[in-house]
Structure formats: structure tokens, C-alpha cells
Motif scaffolding. Structure first.
Motif, mmCIF file in Angstrom:
data_model
loop_
_atom_site.group_PDB
_atom_site.id
_atom_site.type_symbol
_atom_site.label_atom_id
_atom_site.label_comp_id
_atom_site.label_asym_id
_atom_site.label_seq_id
_atom_site.Cartn_x
_atom_site.Cartn_y
_atom_site.Cartn_z
ATOM 1 N N ILE A 10 2.789 5.410 1.115
ATOM 2 C CA ILE A 10 1.331 5.586 1.152
ATOM 3 C C ILE A 10 1.118 7.010 1.627
ATOM 4 O O ILE A 10 1.189 7.309 2.817
ATOM 5 N N ARG A 16 -4.682 10.469 -2.625
ATOM 6 C CA ARG A 16 -4.356 9.163 -2.028
ATOM 7 C C ARG A 16 -3.324 8.405 -2.875
ATOM 8 O O ARG A 16 -3.399 7.173 -3.001
ATOM 9 N N GLU A 351 -8.663 0.823 3.211
ATOM 10 C CA GLU A 351 -8.354 2.211 2.865
ATOM 11 C C GLU A 351 -9.081 3.185 3.802
ATOM 12 O O GLU A 351 -8.502 4.179 4.255
ATOM 13 N N THR A 352 -10.340 2.899 4.088
ATOM 14 C CA THR A 352 -11.110 3.764 4.991
ATOM 15 C C THR A 352 -10.505 3.776 6.390
ATOM 16 O O THR A 352 -10.406 4.820 7.043
ATOM 17 N N GLU A 355 -7.392 5.866 6.563
ATOM 18 C CA GLU A 355 -7.750 7.288 6.607
ATOM 19 C C GLU A 355 -8.108 7.712 8.039
ATOM 20 O O GLU A 355 -7.674 8.764 8.517
ATOM 21 N N ASN A 397 -1.423 -5.772 -1.716
ATOM 22 C CA ASN A 397 -1.958 -4.418 -1.492
ATOM 23 C C ASN A 397 -1.341 -3.884 -0.203
ATOM 24 O O ASN A 397 -1.673 -4.358 0.885
ATOM 25 N N VAL A 399 -1.822 -1.328 1.520
ATOM 26 C CA VAL A 399 -2.772 -0.750 2.476
ATOM 27 C C VAL A 399 -3.421 -1.860 3.307
ATOM 28 O O VAL A 399 -3.464 -1.802 4.544
ATOM 29 N N SER A 400 -3.909 -2.887 2.625
ATOM 30 C CA SER A 400 -4.560 -3.942 3.404
ATOM 31 C C SER A 400 -3.537 -4.775 4.167
ATOM 32 O O SER A 400 -3.858 -5.358 5.204
ATOM 33 N N PRO B 456 -4.483 -1.702 -4.496
ATOM 34 C CA PRO B 456 -5.229 -0.844 -3.568
ATOM 35 C C PRO B 456 -6.315 -0.103 -4.345
ATOM 36 O O PRO B 456 -6.267 -0.021 -5.575
ATOM 37 N N GLN B 457 -7.292 0.454 -3.625
ATOM 38 C CA GLN B 457 -8.312 1.292 -4.274
ATOM 39 C C GLN B 457 -7.711 2.608 -4.771
ATOM 40 O O GLN B 457 -8.377 3.363 -5.464
ATOM 41 N N TRP B 458 -6.483 2.883 -4.369
ATOM 42 C CA TRP B 458 -5.893 4.191 -4.634
ATOM 43 C C TRP B 458 -4.884 4.134 -5.780
ATOM 44 O O TRP B 458 -4.319 3.076 -6.063
#
Lengths: 461, 461
Positions: A10, A16, A351-352, A355, A397, A399-400, B456-458
Motif C-alpha cells: 500500500i 495511491r 482510505e481516508t 492517509e 480490501n 486497506v479496510s 479498495p478505492q485505490w
């Protein structure tokens, strides 16, 4: 040169990108290549290879609000009101620290941060009695990256909360200012640039406007950053309104303490004008979701700040207010808490939040060109999450999965400045057993000196 | 006979005694002695001894709201609105399960629960297609204690939320009722009493009042319990008001579904009258703090319910709504969330939260005389938290250390029904590697059959 191969990367780069079956090549303290493992390995076939076994790799987490000295008083003031928390426990215990306590607490805290994937942090308030040099030495030896902020103060209480202050927490304004400047002279840029020195003035109620203006001026002259608690509880806002007839951010602006070199801590009780002012001045905010909920301060308007363009990062705060220094665990809070506040499950997506914990933290530390993402030319600061565990399976996912399911205990490997600092969950640069034993022993003595006993509500036999 | 010695025992007995340097003697499935280690060992000097090394021992955690089938779809619907979460992801995926998927998801879920210190749980809705018998067999072999609730339903949608329902989630009312009664005949009291069978009717919007009355009557005749989702979101309350002209608890009472054999799930949107009605009828409530925050349902009035005398326990809910089944981690949420809602850091102290997760859970399961505390004559269901870790050091109050700092990954040993089920973090009764591999494989196939891709959104390269 080392090639870390076969991970899901990631990257947090400007696009991204997430690279499956990826690899990172590291030379010295820098990333020299990143991409699909087949390509990176073809470029560096003869170099040392570390197999990431399909695990998730992400930039090291940046904890932008830490009280190192509070690790050793973890759990000293659970379920108390803020006034009691501060004036009957935290100040009294910290006011009984000596430099050995300050150093041991820093060791305990950094040990926990490294194990749970934090590679850089901002310590907000090093009191003179904790021993700045001893703490900086711990940072240097441990391999972590840090901004160490020296307290400055000239009002001997924390007047927005209480008139009382434990004498041991008081510092002479000239001494505290001199120590801050000396620390900056001595440590700024030390340890291959891993150490920064910042100003950590006490919040409004602990400093006069005059002192804040001196801080702002020194900071401008030296290119120093400043971190300061602001608008943590409603009483803070009322105090500033009463004393200075301004909103919290108006007051900070009036003393020269808004701008890209300022990191505000908490910022819970801000209105739309305050938020616009932070955005306009490029001021950073560290959100501390655990501390704000545990101490019942309130829920900061983070989605609103992000929407306005304010750079918001995440901090764990301290042992009595969180009670842990595990950024991975706090990611979930930084997401779900705002969903329930807004009654909207689509805000603050994973995702936010990621970041905030990486690239936004890097920006807050003034290191956006050095850390916070995995890119060629940046420092090799990254962590590996071991994925073959029930609570991380399956992971549609990545990220999540990190934000919603992982903990710092899933961190297997930590690389900082190109060096492997944590391997298979073990911190190579620190003596864990010795530190735990010493922290227990010293904590006991601090409690005894302070005359404080903490017990459960229930009978202990 | 086995003597577990040298632990700090948080007994949760009626006096809430905490015994330092304590020991528990276990014979068969029961605790036969508990007290200071010196005394217990003197009584049983020749028996097998297990050294607890000063770690914390507490009653096994009771997770009173679990969806076993959702472990395998963990992370399928992060950051979505509730309608999309339900009708575009969760139902569609679960509607594509077969009995092997149902069994594998149960294995994954129970594996995670055991590793993180849950010794008993309430599964709220086993659909016919998941295969009740296969799931009950997993419970039996794993060694965990469970109430397994069979879905009953006669409205093919979940009308308070959406008119849509995935066909695979629909059950014929007579078939679903017959399966529930057959499961009760077959499994109630099985595995040395570790298995109970309950009714798990769909929430209002999924059942007619007539079906609820039939459930209530069967439950009364058979001594069965019932668990049902109620007032999770505001729309649920509005629906019941519109359809039946009553508040949620009035409606439940009108169909015979309040009482000591009823466990309500969520109960977020209740007013003072509702709470009084629950207290008067002895109805139990399971609070699910992670699910309610992530799905932005709201924050349940738990302090108010406890003050009114309602028995409130804690549940993790499901893989798409939490996203983990780690009760230890959820304790902190069940404390801090209510502090920030009330802006009062003194409410929901650690002690109250630990009661909810142990003895209150036992009450909710109708097992208060069997589990939920460490007392002579009760079942030997307990867990050991390994304390020699940075994030648990120091620990001035063992209760708040568990609630505020620990995670399920700190659980070292789990004993259920007198048997050691988890040792050094390893589940002795389950094949972890096989289950993880199978869960990944089956999840992939379920996503493919359902035509759902989660990303993911990415950009993923």
C-alpha cells in the motif's frame, strides 16, 4: 542493498497505488526501487532478499501526539473526571519523576510504538525534569524517528481547567525557554536526521500571549515547529473567550501561532470560522480519538476539517488517556467514531483514515518529502502486517482490513531509515525484558513518592 | 484434578473479589476450589499444577450477539450505507452460501473467538441454508459453549430497511419453524450441556405478529429462549409506530416477546418508557458498540438501561459490521463510547464493562448459575491474559488494564468446561491452517457466485 519481495504494497504515493506481489529495494536509508516483485528482482538479482510472504506492507505509521512520560503511568487515572485526572493523578505522578523515570518511560513508550508499527512520532511536552538529553539518546539508540518538543510555560497552572498545579510541574519561563533553544542547538537533525526539536508550549491557561509571541519569533528565526494543545474541552474555548475576547484560533493567530509549522493538538471545539482559519493558514491538526472519547472531551469535527482542506493526522496521546500507544488500533476509532457522530456510515472511509496516519502525519512533521509514502528517493520507513490470522481472514480490501480489523500486535516487521528495527515482532534495538522490569519498578517508586495508590473498585485479597 | 496456580484472579463473584497469588482447582468440568494459591495447593498437593506466572485470570467472555456466517464475508461492505450494506452485499453473499460455507464460516468465527477469549456466545440467526447440524457439530468439536438460534420468518423482506431481499435469504415460514423445533429436539443440552438452541426470529419487518406469537408460545412450552434485533436504527422505530401504532418494546410485549427468556439485540433507539418496560419484564439487551458505530446506527442508552436495572451484555455482531470477533477489544468501546456521548468520563467504568462481558452475558444466556464468574460449583470456564507486554505495563488496576489496554491477542490460555482449549495462544481443538485456507478459498467462490467484487478505492496493480 536489500530487496523486500512478495508483499502487497500500500504505497500511499500520489496515485495511491496498491502493488500486489510487489517488492521494495532499499539502499542505505532510502527506497531505490518499488514495483512488481518480478521487475524489481530482475534489476537487483544478486542482492539480499527478504521474503514478505504475501503480507501487507505500508508506510510506517506517524503518531503525531505522544506523551512519552505518561507510558509509565498508564492506567493511573481511569474513570475519573478531567480535573481529578489532571490535578490529583497525572501532574502529581509526573511531578515526582526524575530523569531516570523520564528515560525509562520513554523507553517503555518507544518499545510499544515500535512493536505496533509506529515509525515516527511527535512528543508534545518534555518537561525539564524528565531530562531531554536522556530521552533524545533513547530515540537515537532505538532507531525511531521523532520530533521532541520541549515545554515552555510562564503561568504556573493550567488555568482553563484548574488553579491547582503540582509544584514539580512548574518551570521557570526563562529556564524552560533556554532549555528548548539549547535542545534545538544540540539535537536538531541528529541521528541521520531522525531527530527534530520543536517547541511544546503549554496550552492557553499555561502561557501568556507574550511568551507565545517569543515562541513564534524563535520558531520563525530557527525554522522550528510548534505543537500545542487547543480547544480540547469546552472550558478551553470559554477561557480564551473570557480572557482575550477571541475564538481559540483567532487567539492563536493573534500571537503568531498558526501556520505550516504549527501542529494543534485535539481541536475538538472549533466552529466553521476556526476551521476556515486553520485551512487558510496551513495549520496542522492532530486528532486523538481515544483520548477525546475516554476523557469525554468531545468528538472533533474531523470530516469538516478534511473537507475544508486542513491537514489532519492521528495521535495516541498518553498512557492515562488512551491507554495504549498502538496506532493500528486507533485507526478504527478514527473511522467509526465519526460515522456514529454523523449517523452516516459512508464518511471517514478506511482510505481516508490511512492517509491521516501516514502521509498526513508526515506533512504535520514537515517530512512529506521524506516519509509517509513508499516512493523512490524517500526514506525506507515501512511496516509489514502479518496476515495469516483468523481476524484478518479473508481480506477483500487490504486497506479496510488494516483499519477495521488489525491491531499493532499484527505488525511483524518494522524498517526505519533503511534498518530492520523489528523482526518477527521483536524489537532488535531495545532490551524488552529489562525495560518492562525497570518500568514496573520505577512506576511503583513514583506512586510511592507521590503518595498515590490506584486500586480497582473491588476488594483485593 | 488440575490446580491452576499463581494468577491474579478477577473472580466476578458476588463480592467481586480479586485474589492475588490465587489458584483455581478444577475437577471434571467444575471449579472445586478457589482462593489464595498457598491454601488451594495445600488442599491438593499431589494434583497436576499449571503455573499461571502471575498473569490475570478472568471468567471466559460471553459474546451475546454473533453472526457465525458473517466471519467469511468480513470486510465485504466497509464504508457503505446500511441499505447497500444489507441488500447489495451481506444478503447477496450469504444468500449464495451452501452448507459447507456455513460450516467453514462457523469454524473461522469460533477459531477467532476462542483465540481472543470468548468461551460462550449467542448466534442470532442460523438460516436453513447454512446447515444447522454442521454448525452444531463445529461447536461440539471446538469445545466452545453456544446458544444457536434458528431463523424463523414469514415476510420475505426486511421491511423497515428495504423492500428488496435476496431470494436465497428467504425461508418458508413453516419450514423455518419446523427446522427450529427439530434443532431444539436434537441439540438442546448436547455436548455436556454446552449447546442450547434458541429461536432467532427476523426483526419486525421480517415477521408478522402472528408468527411472533407462535414463537413466544413454543418458547414458553419448551423453555426456549429468543433473541431478536430491535430498534437498531431510527427507521425501525418509525416502521413499528406506523404499522402497529406502538413503540418497539410495546410491540414486542404485545406479541409475548419480552421477558427473562428474551435477549434483544441493539436496542439503540429506546426512550425512557421502553427502558422501564425492559426492566419490569426482565428482558435482556445485548449492546454491540462496534456494529452500532460502524454502521452509524447510534449509541445505545446503556448507562440509562443499567441504571434502570436492565441486564445489558456485550456482543461483537458480525464480520461486515465490526469487523472482528474480539470481545477484549470491544470492552474499551463499551466504556469510552458512552463517556463521550454523555461528556462524562466517570460513567461506564471498567468494572461495569467487565460485568457486562461476563456475568451479565451469563444471565442473558440463562446460565448465571453455571458460568460468568469464578466460584466453587460453577463450570470451569476461564481465560488467562498474558501480562508481560509493553502495552499492559504497568498495570495498577487489573480490571482497567483488561478493559482499556488489552486485546484478544493477549489471551494465552482458555479453559472451557474444565478442558484446556487454548494454550499459548494456540487452539488445541481446531486446525487453524486448514480453516484459514478453506475460508479464503470458499469466500472467493461465494464472491464469484454472487457476482460481487470488493476492491479498495485505490488503483490495484
Amino acid at each position: 542493498m536489500t530487496v523486500f519481495k512478495n508483499g502487497t504494497l500500500i504505497t500511499m504515493d500520489p496515485q495511491r497505488r496498491i502493488i500486489t506481489e510487489g517488492a521494495i529495494a532499499v539502499q542505505g536509508d532510502r527506497i531505490v526501487a518499488i514495483g512488481k516483485a518480478t521487475e524489481v528482482r530482475a534489476r537487483f538479482p544478486d542482492d539480499q532478499q527478504v521474503d514478505l510472504k504475501g503480507n501487507i506492507v505500508l508506510p510506517g505509521l506517524v503518531d503525531t501526539h505522544v506523551h512519552l512520560a505518561q507510558a509509565m503511568i498508564r492506567g493511573c487515572a481511569d474513570d475519573l473526571s478531567l480535573i481529578d485526572w489532571l490535578s490529583k493523578r497525572v501532574w502529581v505522578l509526573q511531578g515526582n519523576y526524575d530523569e531516570d523515570d523520564g528515560r525509562t518511560s520513554a523507553e517503555l513508550c518507544i518499545l510499544e510504538m515500535l512493536k505496533s508499527g509506529t515509525t515516527a512520532f511527535v512528543e508534545s511536552m518534555i518537561a525539564g525534569r524528565y531530562g531531554f538529553d536522556g530521552i533524545a539518546e533513547v530515540v537515537k539508540r532505538s532507531g525511531i524517528r521523532a520530533a521532541l518538543s520541549k515545554v515552555v510555560m510562564d503561568i504556573p497552572t493550567y488555568a482553563t481547567q484548574t488553579d491547582i498545579m503540582y509544584p514539580g510541574m512548574k518551570e521557570d519561563p526563562e529556564v524552560s525557554m533556554r532549555q528548548a533553544l539549547e535542545a534545538h542547538d544540540k539535537w536538531q537533525g541528529a541521528a541521520n536526521g531522525r531527530i527534530q526539536v520543536w517547541f511544546g508550549p503549554r496550552p492557553p491557561g499555561g502561557c501568556t500571549p507574550e511568551l507565545y509571541r517569543r515562541v513564534a519569533q524563535h520558531a520563525a528565526e530557527r525554522g522550528m515547529s510548534v505543537t500545542i494543545h487547543l480547544a480540547e474541552v469546552q472550558a478551553d474555548v470559554e477561557y480564551i473567550r473570557r480572557e482575550y475576547g477571541m475564538s481559540p484560533t483567532e487567539y492563536m493567530e493573534s500571537v503568531g501561532l498558526l501556520g505550516p509549522n504549527v501542529l494543534l493538538i485535539h481541536a475538538v471545539w472549533l466552529d466553521a470560522d476556526d476551521i476556515a482559519r486553520l485551512a487558510r493558514t496551513g495549520t496542522h491538526v492532530t486528532h486523538n480519538p481515544l483520548s477525546n472519547t475516554k476523557l469525554a472531551s468531545g468528538i472533533a469535527p474531523v470530516p469538516e476539517m478534511l473537507a475544508a482542506g486542513v491537514n489532519v493526522s492521528i495521535g495516541c496521546d498518553g498512557g492515562p488517556s488512551n491507554n495504549t500507544y498502538d496506532m493500528v488500533r486507533d485507526l478504527r476509532w478514527a473511522s467509526y467514531l465519526h460515522k456514529v457522530r454523523a449517523l452516516d456510515p459512508t464518511i471517514m472511509p478506511a482510505e481516508t483514515v490511512l492517509e491521516m496516519a501516514t502521509i498526513n502525519g508526515a506533512k504535520a512533521m514537515g517530512l512529506a518529502d521524506q516519509i509517509g509514502s513508499l516512493e523512490v528517493g524517500k526514506k525506507a520507513d515501512f511496516i509489514v502486517i502479518a496476515m495469516n490470522k483468523p481476524h484478518l481472514t479473508p481480506s477483500p480490501n487490504p486497506v479496510s482490513t488494516i483499519v477495521c480489523a488489525a491491531t499493532g500486535q499484527d505488525v511483524d516487521t518494522v524498517v526505519i531509515d533503511g534498518k530492520i528495527i523489528v523482526q518477527s515482532g521483536r524489537v532488535l534495538t531495545m532490551e524488552e525484558e529489562r525495560i518492562l522490569a525497570e518500568a514496573r519498578e520505577r512506576a511503583e517508586k513514583v506512586y510511592r513518592r507521590a503518595g498515590i495508590e490506584v486500586r480497582p473498585q473491588w476488594p483485593v485479597m
